[in-house]
Design a protein around this motif. Sequence first.
Motif, PDB file in Angstrom:
ATOM      1  N   ARG A 164       1.146 -15.204  -2.245  1.00  0.00           N
ATOM      2  CA  ARG A 164       0.415 -14.419  -3.245  1.00  0.00           C
ATOM      3  C   ARG A 164       1.274 -13.293  -3.793  1.00  0.00           C
ATOM      4  NH1 ARG A 164      -4.287 -10.525  -1.347  1.00  0.00           N
ATOM      5  NH2 ARG A 164      -2.410  -9.536  -0.512  1.00  0.00           N
ATOM      6  N   ASN A 165       2.001 -12.627  -2.894  1.00  0.00           N
ATOM      7  CA  ASN A 165       2.793 -11.476  -3.311  1.00  0.00           C
ATOM      8  C   ASN A 165       3.971 -11.281  -2.363  1.00  0.00           C
ATOM      9  OD1 ASN A 165       0.330 -10.329  -1.563  1.00  0.00           O
ATOM     10  ND2 ASN A 165       2.103  -8.993  -1.229  1.00  0.00           N
ATOM     11  N   GLU A 200       3.042  -3.900  -5.395  1.00  0.00           N
ATOM     12  CA  GLU A 200       3.570  -5.231  -5.718  1.00  0.00           C
ATOM     13  C   GLU A 200       2.480  -6.301  -5.602  1.00  0.00           C
ATOM     14  OE1 GLU A 200       4.266  -3.812  -1.702  1.00  0.00           O
ATOM     15  OE2 GLU A 200       5.400  -3.247  -3.482  1.00  0.00           O
ATOM     16  N   THR A 201       1.504  -6.079  -4.721  1.00  0.00           N
ATOM     17  CA  THR A 201       0.376  -7.003  -4.630  1.00  0.00           C
ATOM     18  C   THR A 201      -0.440  -6.976  -5.915  1.00  0.00           C
ATOM     19  OG1 THR A 201       0.223  -6.684  -2.237  1.00  0.00           O
ATOM     20  CG2 THR A 201      -1.721  -7.571  -3.354  1.00  0.00           C
ATOM     21  N   GLU A 202      -0.725  -5.780  -6.401  1.00  0.00           N
ATOM     22  CA  GLU A 202      -1.523  -5.631  -7.621  1.00  0.00           C
ATOM     23  C   GLU A 202      -0.821  -6.261  -8.819  1.00  0.00           C
ATOM     24  OE1 GLU A 202      -3.022  -3.503 -11.235  1.00  0.00           O
ATOM     25  OE2 GLU A 202      -1.005  -3.506 -10.386  1.00  0.00           O
ATOM     26  N   SER A 204       1.409  -8.681  -8.730  1.00  0.00           N
ATOM     27  CA  SER A 204       1.439 -10.131  -8.541  1.00  0.00           C
ATOM     28  C   SER A 204       0.117 -10.774  -8.922  1.00  0.00           C
ATOM     29  CB  SER A 204       1.777 -10.464  -7.086  1.00  0.00           C
ATOM     30  OG  SER A 204       3.045  -9.964  -6.718  1.00  0.00           O
ATOM     31  N   ILE A 216       4.920 -17.386  -7.249  1.00  0.00           N
ATOM     32  CA  ILE A 216       5.729 -16.424  -6.501  1.00  0.00           C
ATOM     33  C   ILE A 216       6.111 -17.114  -5.204  1.00  0.00           C
ATOM     34  CG2 ILE A 216       5.770 -14.180  -5.350  1.00  0.00           C
ATOM     35  CD1 ILE A 216       3.682 -13.256  -7.399  1.00  0.00           C
TER      36      ILE A 216
END
Length: 334
Positions: A164-165, A200-202, A204, A216
């Motif tokens: 996911r990220n 970086e999660t947001e 992605s 990713i």
Amino acid sequence: MSSVLPEGSAVPRTVAVVVCAYTMDRWVDVVEAYESLVKQERPADEVVLVIDHNDDLLTALQITFPSAHIIPNTSVQGLSGARNTGVEATTSDIVLFLDDDAKAEPDWVARLLAVFDEPGVQGVAGHAEANWPKVGKPAWFPEEFLWVVGCSYRGLPTRRADVRNPIGSSMGFTRAALERTGGFTTGIGRIGTHPVGAEETELSIRLRQADPSARIVLEPAAVVHHRVSEPRLKLRYFMSRCYWEGVSKAVISGDVGAGDALAAERSYTTKVLPLAVVRGFRDLLRGDLGGPGRSAAVVLGFGLTGLGYVRGLLTRKSAVTPATAVPLTGESSS
């Protein structure tokens, strides 16, 4: 702005590496991070050091590396703003990010760049190996919670796979992806030593929402050694980091939706963490006295993250606003 190759197109590509630094306390780390990039088997076409609102550090690095591209963060203070400044200062097709306290293996750039040969890849993640201080990893510290210190943790794929990220200390995106999303949102993420994260999660998640075909990919063979400082060995830091991770996830879920924000966490909490608790007691039977402590830390970390998430739900404000989600220069309208 350079001409950007289409996603999934054939090499050659150009690649930039952005390193963001903010404190003189990490002087040795920053120097080692930069020198590890100079020694890459496939040298980056651009290396940029972005200094986050610290004039003394900026001047010292410019004197130490007079030929290096070292610039101040021209955005708001914090890691997200510094990363966006670094992206705008480069023109390469691919932008990689290395933390200021991480050293890259000599093949790091080459291995991450190779992942973009696969169809649809717009982001890449590397493996962040924990570089523990001389006292070593605490006996109570569970491998499943190495994300607390910014490192790859037990439960991640051990072979190249879609994720996911990425983990922020070793990652990269196509320039097209960064322009499409407007870059890193500055309303979330780390500012100085405050133990928050998830920027970086947001990004992605927003990337996939804008383009559901975007991939990713984690490449475990692309290794950096991420230093763990002694203050991060303390239980107090562990507890604080877990709590603020929960708060960050609540903010993100308000912007991108809980379904996307917590998709990876569901598998982590229902599969990885229960096995971690059981493993701790099995280790005790094998003579490892630290096993029960690791099991207890897993339960504590999970509980504090959940508590932070609830607090975040009750108090959250949207992180993505016109004032904080600053579009990158040349952002496309798609």
